[in-house]
Scaffold this active site. Structure first.
Site, PDB file in Angstrom:
ATOM      1  N   HIS A   1      64.434  90.309  37.244  1.00 14.97           N
ATOM      2  CA  HIS A   1      64.979  90.865  38.484  1.00 14.97           C
ATOM      3  C   HIS A   1      65.362  92.328  38.241  1.00 14.97           C
ATOM      4  O   HIS A   1      66.035  92.634  37.254  1.00 14.97           O
ATOM      5  CB  HIS A   1      66.210  90.066  38.935  1.00 14.97           C
ATOM      6  CG  HIS A   1      66.682  90.488  40.289  1.00 14.97           C
ATOM      7  ND1 HIS A   1      66.115  90.025  41.458  1.00 14.97           N
ATOM      8  CD2 HIS A   1      67.643  91.367  40.657  1.00 14.97           C
ATOM      9  CE1 HIS A   1      66.716  90.592  42.487  1.00 14.97           C
ATOM     10  NE2 HIS A   1      67.642  91.415  42.031  1.00 14.97           N
TER      11      HIS A   1
ATOM     12  N   LEU B   1      61.122  79.192  44.568  1.00 16.86           N
ATOM     13  CA  LEU B   1      60.557  77.894  44.180  1.00 16.86           C
ATOM     14  C   LEU B   1      61.452  76.768  44.686  1.00 16.86           C
ATOM     15  O   LEU B   1      62.669  76.787  44.489  1.00 16.86           O
ATOM     16  CB  LEU B   1      60.416  77.830  42.662  1.00 16.86           C
ATOM     17  CG  LEU B   1      59.313  78.743  42.103  1.00 16.86           C
ATOM     18  CD1 LEU B   1      59.508  78.976  40.615  1.00 16.86           C
ATOM     19  CD2 LEU B   1      57.932  78.179  42.393  1.00 16.86           C
TER      20      LEU B   1
ATOM     21  N   ASN C   1      54.232  93.616  34.737  1.00 13.92           N
ATOM     22  CA  ASN C   1      55.038  92.883  33.743  1.00 13.92           C
ATOM     23  C   ASN C   1      54.165  91.880  32.990  1.00 13.92           C
ATOM     24  O   ASN C   1      54.321  91.703  31.776  1.00 13.92           O
ATOM     25  CB  ASN C   1      56.219  92.183  34.416  1.00 13.92           C
ATOM     26  CG  ASN C   1      57.372  93.140  34.660  1.00 13.92           C
ATOM     27  OD1 ASN C   1      58.026  93.582  33.717  1.00 13.92           O
ATOM     28  ND2 ASN C   1      57.600  93.497  35.918  1.00 13.92           N
TER      29      ASN C   1
ATOM     30  N   GLY D   1      51.139  92.871  38.724  1.00 14.45           N
ATOM     31  CA  GLY D   1      50.954  92.312  37.385  1.00 14.45           C
ATOM     32  C   GLY D   1      51.272  93.246  36.239  1.00 14.45           C
ATOM     33  O   GLY D   1      50.806  93.035  35.115  1.00 14.45           O
TER      34      GLY D   1
ATOM     35  N   ASN E   1      63.035  84.511  35.172  1.00 13.85           N
ATOM     36  CA  ASN E   1      62.650  85.503  36.185  1.00 13.85           C
ATOM     37  C   ASN E   1      63.082  86.881  35.721  1.00 13.85           C
ATOM     38  O   ASN E   1      64.085  87.027  35.017  1.00 13.85           O
ATOM     39  CB  ASN E   1      63.340  85.176  37.522  1.00 13.85           C
ATOM     40  CG  ASN E   1      62.949  86.139  38.628  1.00 13.85           C
ATOM     41  OD1 ASN E   1      61.772  86.466  38.788  1.00 13.85           O
ATOM     42  ND2 ASN E   1      63.920  86.603  39.389  1.00 13.85           N
TER      43      ASN E   1
HETATM   44  C1  GRF Z   1      59.066  93.827  39.376  1.00 13.21           C
HETATM   45  O1  GRF Z   1      59.878  94.898  39.786  1.00 13.21           O
HETATM   46  C2  GRF Z   1      59.928  92.612  39.119  1.00 13.21           C
HETATM   47  O2  GRF Z   1      61.190  92.919  38.671  1.00 13.21           O
HETATM   48  C3  GRF Z   1      60.025  91.996  40.480  1.00 13.21           C
HETATM   49  O3  GRF Z   1      58.777  92.230  41.080  1.00 13.21           O
HETATM   50  C4  GRF Z   1      58.153  93.381  40.493  1.00 13.21           C
HETATM   51  C5  GRF Z   1      56.815  92.935  40.017  1.00 13.21           C
HETATM   52  O4  GRF Z   1      56.036  93.955  39.476  1.00 13.21           O
HETATM   53  N1  GRF Z   1      60.430  90.616  40.394  1.00 13.21           N
HETATM   54  P1  GRF Z   1      54.721  93.601  38.666  1.00 13.21           P
HETATM   55  O5  GRF Z   1      53.872  92.678  39.528  1.00 13.21           O
HETATM   56  O6  GRF Z   1      55.114  92.953  37.386  1.00 13.21           O
HETATM   57  O7  GRF Z   1      54.040  94.911  38.427  1.00 13.21           O
END
Ligand code: GRF
Length: 218
Positions: free
Chosen positions: A109, A93, A13, A11, A107
């Site tokens: 990535h 999904l 991000n 979590g 998303n």
């Molecule tokens: C991030 O590297 C994102 O790009 C990928 O999964 C990871 C998630 O990290 N899709 P967090 O849960 O946001 O810390």
């Protein structure tokens, strides 16, 4: 712009987005729901700390992944979500999701799509793939999600240099810092765009992540 966020794990991000909203850096954006497919993950605590309602829709509580994905879409729709953000959501999904939720889904990535995207390209596998390919540069892509994996149109990309002595872990840490900035920029840009009506510019490249002279060396 009513935002829903789908998570599966750490979590960070999600935290970057909710912190930015709390600082006033995302005007017009309201995070209204966080949905996790996994109970007990740290991302749920992040949401609770910010007072955002959380819902856990675990695979085991449904007849199958199609039914679970339909439930995710329905919860987003019921919450009045206009834009859903996959922030470390670890499942593809299914079409039942897109049938139930007709808002935009974004998303994050951790590579410069289309490079190092597609089946199996998740988490550390992405950074291992970048290093195995000998790439001198990687990055972050925020893209719209379609039913086809990692194939929706990019909205924002930023470059991140790969260092010769990088391990998957050091590279992941450098990319993650940029993710936190880019995801906030992408949501802010989308909110601004929706405020003033559709724009022809659907993608921007953020070159400031790599100094121009470094880019030239590569
Ligand atoms: C991030 O590297 C994102 O790009 C990928 O999964 C990871 C998630 O990290 N899709 P967090 O849960 O946001 O810390």
């Amino acid at each position: 712009m009513r935002l829903g966020i789908l998570v599966s794990g750490r979590g960070s991000n999600l935290g970057a987005v909710l912190d930015a909203a709390a600082r006033g850096d995302l005007p017009g954006v309201e995070a209204v729901i966080v949905i996790s497919n996994r109970p007990g993950v740290p991302a749920l605590k992040v949401a609770e700390r910010h007072g955002v309602p959380v819902v856990v829709l675990a695979r085991r509580d449904f007849a199958g992944p199609e039914a679970r994905d339909a439930a995710i879409g329905s919860r987003l729709r019921l919450a009045g979500v206009e834009v859903a953000l996959l922030a470390g959501y670890d499942q593809v999904l299914r079409p039942t999701y897109f049938a139930a939720f007709d808002g935009m889904t974004l998303n994050i990535h951790p590579s410069l799509l289309p490079a190092h995207g597609g089946a199996g390209m998740i988490g550390m596998a992405v950074h291992c793939s970048v290093l195995a390919a000998g790439d001198r540069e990687t990055g972050v892509t925020v893209h719209a999600v379609s039913a086809e994996l990692d194939a929706g149109p990019p909205r924002l990309q930023a470059r991140v240099p790969v260092h010769p002595d990088d391990s998957p872990e050091t590279l992941a840490a450098r990319v993650l810092e940029v993710e936190h900035r880019v995801v906030v920029e992408a949501i802010a840009a989308l909110a601004a765009e929706r405020e003033r009506g559709p724009s022809s510019a659907t993608m921007a490249v953020a070159p400031e992540s790599v100094p121009p002279d470094a880019a030239a060396r590569e």
